[in-house]
Design a protein around this motif. Sequence first.
Motif, PDB file in Angstrom:
ATOM      1  N   LEU A  69      -7.655 -11.472  -2.360  1.00  0.00           N
ATOM      2  CA  LEU A  69      -7.444 -12.881  -2.027  1.00  0.00           C
ATOM      3  C   LEU A  69      -5.980 -13.280  -2.239  1.00  0.00           C
ATOM      4  O   LEU A  69      -5.375 -13.948  -1.392  1.00  0.00           O
ATOM      5  CB  LEU A  69      -8.359 -13.763  -2.866  1.00  0.00           C
ATOM      6  N   TYR A  70      -5.414 -12.852  -3.342  1.00  0.00           N
ATOM      7  CA  TYR A  70      -4.010 -13.173  -3.611  1.00  0.00           C
ATOM      8  C   TYR A  70      -3.104 -12.493  -2.595  1.00  0.00           C
ATOM      9  O   TYR A  70      -2.126 -13.084  -2.117  1.00  0.00           O
ATOM     10  CB  TYR A  70      -3.645 -12.743  -5.030  1.00  0.00           C
ATOM     11  N   ALA A  71      -3.447 -11.249  -2.238  1.00  0.00           N
ATOM     12  CA  ALA A  71      -2.650 -10.524  -1.249  1.00  0.00           C
ATOM     13  C   ALA A  71      -2.630 -11.258   0.084  1.00  0.00           C
ATOM     14  O   ALA A  71      -1.583 -11.363   0.732  1.00  0.00           O
ATOM     15  CB  ALA A  71      -3.195  -9.111  -1.074  1.00  0.00           C
ATOM     16  N   ALA A  72      -3.776 -11.793   0.488  1.00  0.00           N
ATOM     17  CA  ALA A  72      -3.835 -12.516   1.757  1.00  0.00           C
ATOM     18  C   ALA A  72      -2.958 -13.762   1.726  1.00  0.00           C
ATOM     19  O   ALA A  72      -2.299 -14.091   2.723  1.00  0.00           O
ATOM     20  CB  ALA A  72      -5.278 -12.893   2.079  1.00  0.00           C
ATOM     21  N   THR A  73      -2.918 -14.463   0.603  1.00  0.00           N
ATOM     22  CA  THR A  73      -2.056 -15.642   0.515  1.00  0.00           C
ATOM     23  C   THR A  73      -0.582 -15.264   0.554  1.00  0.00           C
ATOM     24  O   THR A  73       0.257 -16.092   0.906  1.00  0.00           O
ATOM     25  CB  THR A  73      -2.332 -16.433  -0.778  1.00  0.00           C
ATOM     26  N   GLN A  74      -0.271 -14.005   0.224  1.00  0.00           N
ATOM     27  CA  GLN A  74       1.107 -13.527   0.239  1.00  0.00           C
ATOM     28  C   GLN A  74       1.450 -12.751   1.499  1.00  0.00           C
ATOM     29  O   GLN A  74       2.538 -12.185   1.616  1.00  0.00           O
ATOM     30  CB  GLN A  74       1.369 -12.648  -0.994  1.00  0.00           C
ATOM     31  N   GLY A  75       0.496 -12.684   2.451  1.00  0.00           N
ATOM     32  CA  GLY A  75       0.753 -11.985   3.699  1.00  0.00           C
ATOM     33  C   GLY A  75       0.656 -10.484   3.594  1.00  0.00           C
ATOM     34  O   GLY A  75       1.272  -9.764   4.394  1.00  0.00           O
ATOM     35  N   VAL A  76      -0.139  -9.977   2.657  1.00  0.00           N
ATOM     36  CA  VAL A  76      -0.300  -8.535   2.461  1.00  0.00           C
ATOM     37  C   VAL A  76      -1.738  -8.162   2.798  1.00  0.00           C
ATOM     38  O   VAL A  76      -2.678  -8.720   2.221  1.00  0.00           O
ATOM     39  CB  VAL A  76       0.033  -8.127   1.006  1.00  0.00           C
ATOM     40  N   TYR A  77      -1.920  -7.196   3.707  1.00  0.00           N
ATOM     41  CA  TYR A  77      -3.265  -6.812   4.139  1.00  0.00           C
ATOM     42  C   TYR A  77      -3.452  -5.292   4.132  1.00  0.00           C
ATOM     43  O   TYR A  77      -4.393  -4.783   4.728  1.00  0.00           O
ATOM     44  CB  TYR A  77      -3.542  -7.367   5.536  1.00  0.00           C
ATOM     45  N   SER A  78      -2.587  -4.594   3.438  1.00  0.00           N
ATOM     46  CA  SER A  78      -2.652  -3.138   3.333  1.00  0.00           C
ATOM     47  C   SER A  78      -2.940  -2.737   1.899  1.00  0.00           C
ATOM     48  O   SER A  78      -2.313  -3.246   0.951  1.00  0.00           O
ATOM     49  CB  SER A  78      -1.328  -2.524   3.795  1.00  0.00           C
ATOM     50  N   GLY A  79      -3.893  -1.825   1.730  1.00  0.00           N
ATOM     51  CA  GLY A  79      -4.206  -1.343   0.386  1.00  0.00           C
ATOM     52  C   GLY A  79      -3.024  -0.645  -0.255  1.00  0.00           C
ATOM     53  O   GLY A  79      -2.802  -0.762  -1.471  1.00  0.00           O
ATOM     54  N   ARG A  80      -2.262   0.098   0.532  1.00  0.00           N
ATOM     55  CA  ARG A  80      -1.073   0.770  -0.007  1.00  0.00           C
ATOM     56  C   ARG A  80      -0.048  -0.238  -0.515  1.00  0.00           C
ATOM     57  O   ARG A  80       0.553  -0.053  -1.582  1.00  0.00           O
ATOM     58  CB  ARG A  80      -0.445   1.650   1.071  1.00  0.00           C
ATOM     59  N   GLU A  81       0.136  -1.305   0.251  1.00  0.00           N
ATOM     60  CA  GLU A  81       1.121  -2.315  -0.160  1.00  0.00           C
ATOM     61  C   GLU A  81       0.647  -3.049  -1.410  1.00  0.00           C
ATOM     62  O   GLU A  81       1.466  -3.386  -2.271  1.00  0.00           O
ATOM     63  CB  GLU A  81       1.378  -3.294   0.980  1.00  0.00           C
ATOM     64  N   ILE A  82      -0.642  -3.314  -1.522  1.00  0.00           N
ATOM     65  CA  ILE A  82      -1.162  -3.966  -2.731  1.00  0.00           C
ATOM     66  C   ILE A  82      -0.916  -3.077  -3.941  1.00  0.00           C
ATOM     67  O   ILE A  82      -0.502  -3.552  -5.008  1.00  0.00           O
ATOM     68  CB  ILE A  82      -2.660  -4.275  -2.575  1.00  0.00           C
ATOM     69  N   ALA A  83      -1.165  -1.761  -3.801  1.00  0.00           N
ATOM     70  CA  ALA A  83      -0.935  -0.831  -4.904  1.00  0.00           C
ATOM     71  C   ALA A  83       0.538  -0.829  -5.310  1.00  0.00           C
ATOM     72  O   ALA A  83       0.867  -0.753  -6.506  1.00  0.00           O
ATOM     73  CB  ALA A  83      -1.389   0.573  -4.498  1.00  0.00           C
ATOM     74  N   ARG A  84       1.447  -0.930  -4.328  1.00  0.00           N
ATOM     75  CA  ARG A  84       2.876  -0.992  -4.659  1.00  0.00           C
ATOM     76  C   ARG A  84       3.214  -2.313  -5.337  1.00  0.00           C
ATOM     77  O   ARG A  84       4.006  -2.347  -6.292  1.00  0.00           O
ATOM     78  CB  ARG A  84       3.715  -0.823  -3.387  1.00  0.00           C
ATOM     79  N   ILE A  86       1.396  -4.108  -7.222  1.00  0.00           N
ATOM     80  CA  ILE A  86       0.916  -4.139  -8.610  1.00  0.00           C
ATOM     81  C   ILE A  86       1.991  -3.598  -9.555  1.00  0.00           C
ATOM     82  O   ILE A  86       2.124  -4.057 -10.691  1.00  0.00           O
ATOM     83  CB  ILE A  86      -0.390  -3.320  -8.750  1.00  0.00           C
ATOM     84  N   ARG A  87       2.779  -2.643  -9.057  1.00  0.00           N
ATOM     85  CA  ARG A  87       3.843  -2.068  -9.895  1.00  0.00           C
ATOM     86  C   ARG A  87       5.110  -2.922  -9.868  1.00  0.00           C
ATOM     87  O   ARG A  87       5.916  -2.848 -10.794  1.00  0.00           O
ATOM     88  CB  ARG A  87       4.181  -0.655  -9.411  1.00  0.00           C
ATOM     89  N   ARG A  88       5.313  -3.726  -8.812  1.00  0.00           N
ATOM     90  CA  ARG A  88       6.588  -4.423  -8.650  1.00  0.00           C
ATOM     91  C   ARG A  88       6.494  -5.941  -8.812  1.00  0.00           C
ATOM     92  O   ARG A  88       7.456  -6.578  -9.238  1.00  0.00           O
ATOM     93  CB  ARG A  88       7.147  -4.145  -7.254  1.00  0.00           C
ATOM     94  N   ASP A  89       5.368  -6.525  -8.430  1.00  0.00           N
ATOM     95  CA  ASP A  89       5.231  -7.977  -8.343  1.00  0.00           C
ATOM     96  C   ASP A  89       4.487  -8.492  -9.571  1.00  0.00           C
ATOM     97  O   ASP A  89       3.385  -8.031  -9.888  1.00  0.00           O
ATOM     98  CB  ASP A  89       4.469  -8.337  -7.059  1.00  0.00           C
ATOM     99  N   ARG A 100      -5.302   0.714 -16.848  1.00  0.00           N
ATOM    100  CA  ARG A 100      -5.281   1.462 -15.598  1.00  0.00           C
ATOM    101  C   ARG A 100      -5.422   0.520 -14.404  1.00  0.00           C
ATOM    102  O   ARG A 100      -6.133  -0.481 -14.460  1.00  0.00           O
ATOM    103  CB  ARG A 100      -6.410   2.497 -15.577  1.00  0.00           C
ATOM    104  N   HIS A 101      -4.749   0.888 -13.313  1.00  0.00           N
ATOM    105  CA  HIS A 101      -4.790   0.079 -12.101  1.00  0.00           C
ATOM    106  C   HIS A 101      -5.353   0.909 -10.948  1.00  0.00           C
ATOM    107  O   HIS A 101      -5.142   2.123 -10.879  1.00  0.00           O
ATOM    108  CB  HIS A 101      -3.385  -0.422 -11.743  1.00  0.00           C
ATOM    109  N   PRO A 102      -6.069   0.290 -10.022  1.00  0.00           N
ATOM    110  CA  PRO A 102      -6.664   1.034  -8.903  1.00  0.00           C
ATOM    111  C   PRO A 102      -5.595   1.552  -7.946  1.00  0.00           C
ATOM    112  O   PRO A 102      -4.557   0.905  -7.744  1.00  0.00           O
ATOM    113  CB  PRO A 102      -7.562  -0.008  -8.223  1.00  0.00           C
ATOM    114  N   ASP A 103      -5.862   2.722  -7.344  1.00  0.00           N
ATOM    115  CA  ASP A 103      -4.952   3.234  -6.327  1.00  0.00           C
ATOM    116  C   ASP A 103      -5.321   2.642  -4.969  1.00  0.00           C
ATOM    117  O   ASP A 103      -6.298   1.903  -4.829  1.00  0.00           O
ATOM    118  CB  ASP A 103      -4.978   4.769  -6.287  1.00  0.00           C
TER     119      ASP A 103
END
Length: 415
Positions: A69-84, A86-89, A100-103
């Motif tokens: 849900l948060y990813a959609a509000t930020q314009g992110v719709y890729s699982g790979r981008e969400i995983a990235r 989590i490490r940066r944002d 631990r965080h999901p891949d």
Amino acid sequence: MGDESRFKSYEQDQGALFPVFLADALDPSDPAFFIQDAVEGLDLRAFEARYAVLGERAYAPRLMLKLWLYAATQGVYSGREIARRIRRDVGFRYLAGMGRHPDFRTINRFRVRHREDFAEVFRQTVRLARASGLGALGVVAIDGTKIRANTSKHKAMSHSRMREAEEKLEREIASILARQDQENAEEEREHGDDDDGSGGLPVELQDAQRRREKIRAAREQLEAEKGERLEARHQKSFADPEAQMMKLGDGALQYAYNAQAAVSEDGLIVATGLSTQVKDEQHLVPMTEAVRETTGHRPGRVLADKGYLSERGLREMRRQRQRCLIAVGREGKKLPKWPRGSCTQRMHRMLRLPWAKRSYARRKTQGERPFAEIKAVMGFRRFMLRGVHKVRGEWDLVCAAFNLRRLAVRAAATI
């Protein structure tokens, strides 16, 4: 080096301690806080029921839903981008929590596994909004938009080319079988009837047969959809056979889905729909019913453009005693002199009344603004999943995120 006395100190490699709580590093108006609180208040028993008690423990559905849900509000719709992210944002990391965080594979599987559950999440966002005073149903605008499917013309084939490809593959399969029979006969003459147990079809034959069956299945589906209207130029996508060729807002003809939304007076999406039908007229009654199913109340009046106009639809709306204003002609143009059909004629006369003109004038901004915000602000212009059932779940997820985003903006304005 120059004179550094004019500037503030800058030490790139200086050690620093992050805040004890990640929340302290976020702006108080960040939507991550609202989504955190909103999801904690949702009933997610349907999500939890899909996980077995035995085996390795899964990531909490609340965690995964917050991320999507948060990813959609930020314009992110890729699982790979969400995983990235989590490490940066910091916002994503705050919602992901410590440990631990999901891949990206786990994140993507969650969206596919719970595609049917997102409809209930959307309904709960509508209830949450109505409990806070939003979602007024006095006037509801119904509209649709074409959103690109996860495929392209390069992954499609026309009906005539399918026929040609099938015939070519039939000849190729026959040639491979004839060559295999010849090789078997030579081996039998040389080695006798002994069988070494290797068996199986040649790889090239298996590939040809798979291609033939895939093309045949797509051709038969295309023939079933078009029926007597089938032409040689009609085509079908192999990547997403359920997507249809539709004309998008920019005039391009692409594979897409018809996404529907019913919008309340204050800009909240109160019902969703999705289909492979190019025209909108079939959605008028179902979308009106969807509003009642989602909110428990019927709209006071329904507004829709000419695409939803049909004699059958108007007759059904009148039978249900549902008030509506459906355009008879194109907006901004003169109304036709006298349309066909008694219900259409009645709508034609009604739209000439001053109060009807004032009421219908709000349709464009009320009905189309959510689509503009979803595409331009939230960056959702193309579905990531394939197949109408998966795409429907993805649309429910995006609309739920849209509602939460509007609620978060409203909550931030009161801080």
